[in-house]
Motif scaffolding. Sequence first.
Motif, PDB file in Angstrom:
ATOM      1  N   LYS A  60       1.129  -1.462   0.131  1.00 14.66           N
ATOM      2  CA  LYS A  60      -0.141   0.487  -0.473  1.00 14.66           C
ATOM      3  C   LYS A  60       1.096   1.294   0.129  1.00 14.66           C
ATOM      4  O   LYS A  60       0.583   2.366  -1.103  1.00 14.66           O
ATOM      5  CB  LYS A  60      -1.327   0.471   1.409  1.00 14.66           C
ATOM      6  N   LEU A  61       2.220   1.064   0.954  1.00  9.20           N
ATOM      7  CA  LEU A  61       2.864   2.375   0.691  1.00  9.20           C
ATOM      8  C   LEU A  61       3.740   2.639  -0.445  1.00  9.20           C
ATOM      9  O   LEU A  61       3.025   3.749  -0.806  1.00  9.20           O
ATOM     10  CB  LEU A  61       3.974   1.973   2.015  1.00  9.20           C
ATOM     11  N   LYS A  62       3.869   1.772  -1.803  1.00 11.15           N
ATOM     12  CA  LYS A  62       4.351   1.696  -2.958  1.00 11.15           C
ATOM     13  C   LYS A  62       3.109   2.064  -3.720  1.00 11.15           C
ATOM     14  O   LYS A  62       3.673   3.422  -4.255  1.00 11.15           O
ATOM     15  CB  LYS A  62       4.997   0.593  -3.132  1.00 11.15           C
ATOM     16  N   LYS A  63       1.987   1.964  -3.271  1.00 15.16           N
ATOM     17  CA  LYS A  63       1.018   2.305  -4.531  1.00 15.16           C
ATOM     18  C   LYS A  63       0.898   4.414  -4.022  1.00 15.16           C
ATOM     19  O   LYS A  63       0.637   4.626  -5.027  1.00 15.16           O
ATOM     20  CB  LYS A  63      -0.346   1.581  -4.315  1.00 15.16           C
ATOM     21  N   ASP A  64       1.294   4.364  -3.014  1.00 15.91           N
ATOM     22  CA  ASP A  64       0.455   5.692  -2.221  1.00 15.91           C
ATOM     23  C   ASP A  64       2.176   6.460  -2.665  1.00 15.91           C
ATOM     24  O   ASP A  64       1.708   7.584  -3.148  1.00 15.91           O
ATOM     25  CB  ASP A  64       0.958   5.548  -0.558  1.00 15.91           C
ATOM     26  N   ILE A  65       3.045   6.258  -3.198  1.00 15.16           N
ATOM     27  CA  ILE A  65       4.032   6.513  -2.929  1.00 15.16           C
ATOM     28  C   ILE A  65       4.282   7.385  -4.575  1.00 15.16           C
ATOM     29  O   ILE A  65       4.586   7.851  -4.665  1.00 15.16           O
ATOM     30  CB  ILE A  65       6.199   6.515  -2.414  1.00 15.16           C
ATOM     31  N   GLU A  66       3.749   5.793  -5.726  1.00 16.97           N
ATOM     32  CA  GLU A  66       3.731   5.550  -7.156  1.00 16.97           C
ATOM     33  C   GLU A  66       2.536   7.326  -6.991  1.00 16.97           C
ATOM     34  O   GLU A  66       3.041   7.870  -7.891  1.00 16.97           O
ATOM     35  CB  GLU A  66       3.134   4.836  -7.126  1.00 16.97           C
ATOM     36  N   GLN A  67       1.318   6.991  -6.851  1.00 16.14           N
ATOM     37  CA  GLN A  67       0.352   8.299  -6.857  1.00 16.14           C
ATOM     38  C   GLN A  67       0.947   9.417  -6.455  1.00 16.14           C
ATOM     39  O   GLN A  67       0.509  10.102  -7.204  1.00 16.14           O
ATOM     40  CB  GLN A  67      -1.285   7.575  -6.170  1.00 16.14           C
ATOM     41  N   LEU A  68       1.704  10.081  -5.614  1.00 17.67           N
ATOM     42  CA  LEU A  68       2.254  11.103  -5.151  1.00 17.67           C
ATOM     43  C   LEU A  68       3.015  11.483  -6.497  1.00 17.67           C
ATOM     44  O   LEU A  68       3.100  12.681  -6.695  1.00 17.67           O
ATOM     45  CB  LEU A  68       3.306  10.554  -3.672  1.00 17.67           C
ATOM     46  N   ARG A  69       3.809  10.399  -6.963  1.00 18.92           N
ATOM     47  CA  ARG A  69       4.941  11.217  -7.838  1.00 18.92           C
ATOM     48  C   ARG A  69       4.239  11.220  -9.292  1.00 18.92           C
ATOM     49  O   ARG A  69       4.409  12.380  -9.539  1.00 18.92           O
ATOM     50  CB  ARG A  69       5.770   9.689  -8.206  1.00 18.92           C
ATOM     51  N   VAL A  70       2.749  10.658  -9.282  1.00 19.52           N
ATOM     52  CA  VAL A  70       2.350  11.278 -10.840  1.00 19.52           C
ATOM     53  C   VAL A  70       1.574  12.387 -10.165  1.00 19.52           C
ATOM     54  O   VAL A  70       1.935  13.001 -11.111  1.00 19.52           O
ATOM     55  CB  VAL A  70       1.020   9.998 -10.942  1.00 19.52           C
ATOM     56  N   GLN A  71       1.232  12.491  -9.598  1.00 22.95           N
ATOM     57  CA  GLN A  71       0.419  14.308  -9.056  1.00 22.95           C
ATOM     58  C   GLN A  71       1.238  15.670  -9.249  1.00 22.95           C
ATOM     59  O   GLN A  71       1.373  16.368  -8.913  1.00 22.95           O
ATOM     60  CB  GLN A  71      -0.611  13.693  -7.685  1.00 22.95           C
ATOM     61  N   LEU A  72       2.540  14.720  -8.180  1.00 27.66           N
ATOM     62  CA  LEU A  72       4.195  15.768  -8.443  1.00 27.66           C
ATOM     63  C   LEU A  72       4.496  16.337  -9.483  1.00 27.66           C
ATOM     64  O   LEU A  72       4.599  17.542  -9.827  1.00 27.66           O
ATOM     65  CB  LEU A  72       5.341  15.593  -7.481  1.00 27.66           C
ATOM     66  N   GLN A  73       4.356  15.192 -10.162  1.00 36.16           N
ATOM     67  CA  GLN A  73       4.972  15.196 -11.804  1.00 36.16           C
ATOM     68  C   GLN A  73       3.933  15.989 -12.972  1.00 36.16           C
ATOM     69  O   GLN A  73       4.264  16.886 -13.378  1.00 36.16           O
ATOM     70  CB  GLN A  73       5.389  14.712 -12.490  1.00 36.16           C
ATOM     71  N   GLU A  74       2.334  16.174 -12.150  1.00 35.49           N
ATOM     72  CA  GLU A  74       1.514  16.855 -13.139  1.00 35.49           C
ATOM     73  C   GLU A  74       1.956  18.120 -12.459  1.00 35.49           C
ATOM     74  O   GLU A  74       1.872  19.161 -13.654  1.00 35.49           O
ATOM     75  CB  GLU A  74       0.268  16.333 -12.427  1.00 35.49           C
ATOM     76  N   LYS A  75       1.434  18.674 -11.545  1.00 34.14           N
ATOM     77  CA  LYS A  75       2.124  19.846 -11.184  1.00 34.14           C
ATOM     78  C   LYS A  75       2.735  20.753 -11.049  1.00 34.14           C
ATOM     79  O   LYS A  75       2.759  21.434 -11.758  1.00 34.14           O
ATOM     80  CB  LYS A  75       1.863  19.672  -9.172  1.00 34.14           C
ATOM     81  N   GLN A  76       4.464  20.104 -11.503  1.00 37.71           N
ATOM     82  CA  GLN A  76       5.335  20.467 -12.237  1.00 37.71           C
ATOM     83  C   GLN A  76       4.942  20.963 -13.802  1.00 37.71           C
ATOM     84  O   GLN A  76       5.923  21.983 -13.883  1.00 37.71           O
ATOM     85  CB  GLN A  76       6.754  19.644 -12.236  1.00 37.71           C
ATOM     86  N   ARG A  77       4.023  20.437 -14.424  1.00 38.63           N
ATOM     87  CA  ARG A  77       4.368  20.546 -15.813  1.00 38.63           C
ATOM     88  C   ARG A  77       3.456  21.602 -16.278  1.00 38.63           C
ATOM     89  O   ARG A  77       3.630  22.125 -16.799  1.00 38.63           O
ATOM     90  CB  ARG A  77       3.777  19.109 -16.821  1.00 38.63           C
ATOM     91  N   ARG A  78       1.924  21.924 -15.375  1.00 39.98           N
ATOM     92  CA  ARG A  78       1.559  22.784 -15.561  1.00 39.98           C
ATOM     93  C   ARG A  78       2.179  24.189 -14.433  1.00 39.98           C
ATOM     94  O   ARG A  78       1.291  25.131 -15.449  1.00 39.98           O
ATOM     95  CB  ARG A  78      -0.045  22.595 -14.371  1.00 39.98           C
ATOM     96  N   ARG A  79       3.114  23.423 -13.708  1.00 38.03           N
ATOM     97  CA  ARG A  79       3.747  24.802 -13.433  1.00 38.03           C
ATOM     98  C   ARG A  79       4.489  24.994 -14.074  1.00 38.03           C
ATOM     99  O   ARG A  79       4.603  26.709 -14.867  1.00 38.03           O
ATOM    100  CB  ARG A  79       4.140  25.177 -12.153  1.00 38.03           C
ATOM    101  N   ILE A  80       5.072  24.676 -15.068  1.00 33.09           N
ATOM    102  CA  ILE A  80       6.107  25.130 -16.030  1.00 33.09           C
ATOM    103  C   ILE A  80       5.857  25.742 -17.058  1.00 33.09           C
ATOM    104  O   ILE A  80       5.504  26.897 -17.842  1.00 33.09           O
ATOM    105  CB  ILE A  80       6.628  24.344 -16.890  1.00 33.09           C
ATOM    106  N   ALA A  81       4.734  25.039 -18.064  1.00 30.83           N
ATOM    107  CA  ALA A  81       3.723  26.017 -18.331  1.00 30.83           C
ATOM    108  C   ALA A  81       2.793  26.532 -18.348  1.00 30.83           C
ATOM    109  O   ALA A  81       2.978  27.909 -19.640  1.00 30.83           O
ATOM    110  CB  ALA A  81       2.295  24.684 -19.437  1.00 30.83           C
ATOM    111  N   LYS A  82       2.470  27.274 -17.202  1.00 30.81           N
ATOM    112  CA  LYS A  82       1.773  28.320 -17.180  1.00 30.81           C
ATOM    113  C   LYS A  82       2.669  29.116 -17.026  1.00 30.81           C
ATOM    114  O   LYS A  82       2.858  30.685 -17.637  1.00 30.81           O
ATOM    115  CB  LYS A  82       1.207  28.163 -15.620  1.00 30.81           C
ATOM    116  N   THR A  83       4.005  29.463 -16.547  1.00 28.48           N
ATOM    117  CA  THR A  83       5.513  30.289 -17.189  1.00 28.48           C
ATOM    118  C   THR A  83       5.352  30.563 -18.279  1.00 28.48           C
ATOM    119  O   THR A  83       5.530  31.616 -18.611  1.00 28.48           O
ATOM    120  CB  THR A  83       6.291  29.678 -15.905  1.00 28.48           C
ATOM    121  N   LEU A  84       5.804  29.481 -18.824  1.00 28.06           N
ATOM    122  CA  LEU A  84       6.064  29.855 -20.428  1.00 28.06           C
ATOM    123  C   LEU A  84       4.892  30.607 -21.331  1.00 28.06           C
ATOM    124  O   LEU A  84       4.825  31.793 -22.154  1.00 28.06           O
ATOM    125  CB  LEU A  84       5.733  28.730 -20.925  1.00 28.06           C
ATOM    126  N   PHE A  85       4.012  30.018 -20.906  1.00 21.40           N
ATOM    127  CA  PHE A  85       2.781  31.371 -21.092  1.00 21.40           C
ATOM    128  C   PHE A  85       2.541  32.678 -21.155  1.00 21.40           C
ATOM    129  O   PHE A  85       1.620  33.366 -22.007  1.00 21.40           O
ATOM    130  CB  PHE A  85       1.074  30.214 -21.298  1.00 21.40           C
TER     131      PHE A  85
END
Length: 314
Positions: A60-85
């Motif tokens: 369960k911990l591995k599953k939670d860590i994987e979900q958090l990693r995906v969420q962090l990557q998504e937030k980073q991509r959104r922040r970079i895209a917002k800065t570029l535009f």
Amino acid sequence: MDNTSNMFNPSLAAALMKLDPEDGEQIMEYLKTQALLTREKALLQASVREQKKLLVENGKLKKDIEQLRVQLQEKQRRRIAKTLFSSAPPTPNQGPAPPTPVNQAVTPTGASVPPSSSSHEQRARQGRRRRGERKAPATCDALSLGVEPRVDVSRLDLRVGRILSVRSHPLVESMSIQEVDLGENAPRRVVSKLGEKTQLEELQDGLAVLLCNVKACKLRGVVSQARILCCSTSDDCIELLAPPTGSVPGDRVTFLNYPGDSDRELQSKQRVWELLQPDLRVDNRGVANYKGCGFEVKGKGLCRAPSLTNCTIK
């Protein structure tokens, strides 16, 4: 005197010696040995339970860590895209355009003219363009994540069921219909193809292993709400997979090395069952397993084939 001696009342030893002076001491030694074995067995079982609990928690911990990693990557991509535009560079050799009043339009010579229908259309096009630019990063995120769901046996909802009744299919001679108790409010109806040599009357009141999160579907006019797992060496030699002794309807079948949660319902387009089925087998000891990990009802044992070995599960 050791701890084992404390388990017995001295009066018990005296009574044994009085009843059987010759063998009383041997009986006491036997009882002490059995007490030690019982205590060691209890300690061993507690250790095994704790190990299984830790494996489940780690999964369960591995599953939670994987979900958090995906969420962090998504937030980073959104922040970079917002800065570029938000920081697009101005056109070369020109300064920033002066602000234009809402009720005026600017001609190529710089003179302001009253608003017209063309200026309204231009603002509408600019608004649509801006809205499209805001939506673009989200589309890029969805394509760039590329996260595929896991495909392992933990996605299957396998449970023990008791066959309450069985009858032949009214339209297909090779099929049969079972009413199965799965520990739910009402039994489920299951349509199966068990082979011509299977004696249907022998299945009644027997236990079986069922796949319960398949999508309900009609098979020759009868709705089937689950799938009975069988093992076979050919179309004529088919046996129902047998749960361990002591199992009751509703018991879950789990896998020690795959502690994930099962799907609420298997999606046909993902073909999860079709991908997993080649790795579901009965080994040379008759034990059902997935990639070497046994079908287990916790605290009761492993699922087995009644007589077949080295065969497939379907």
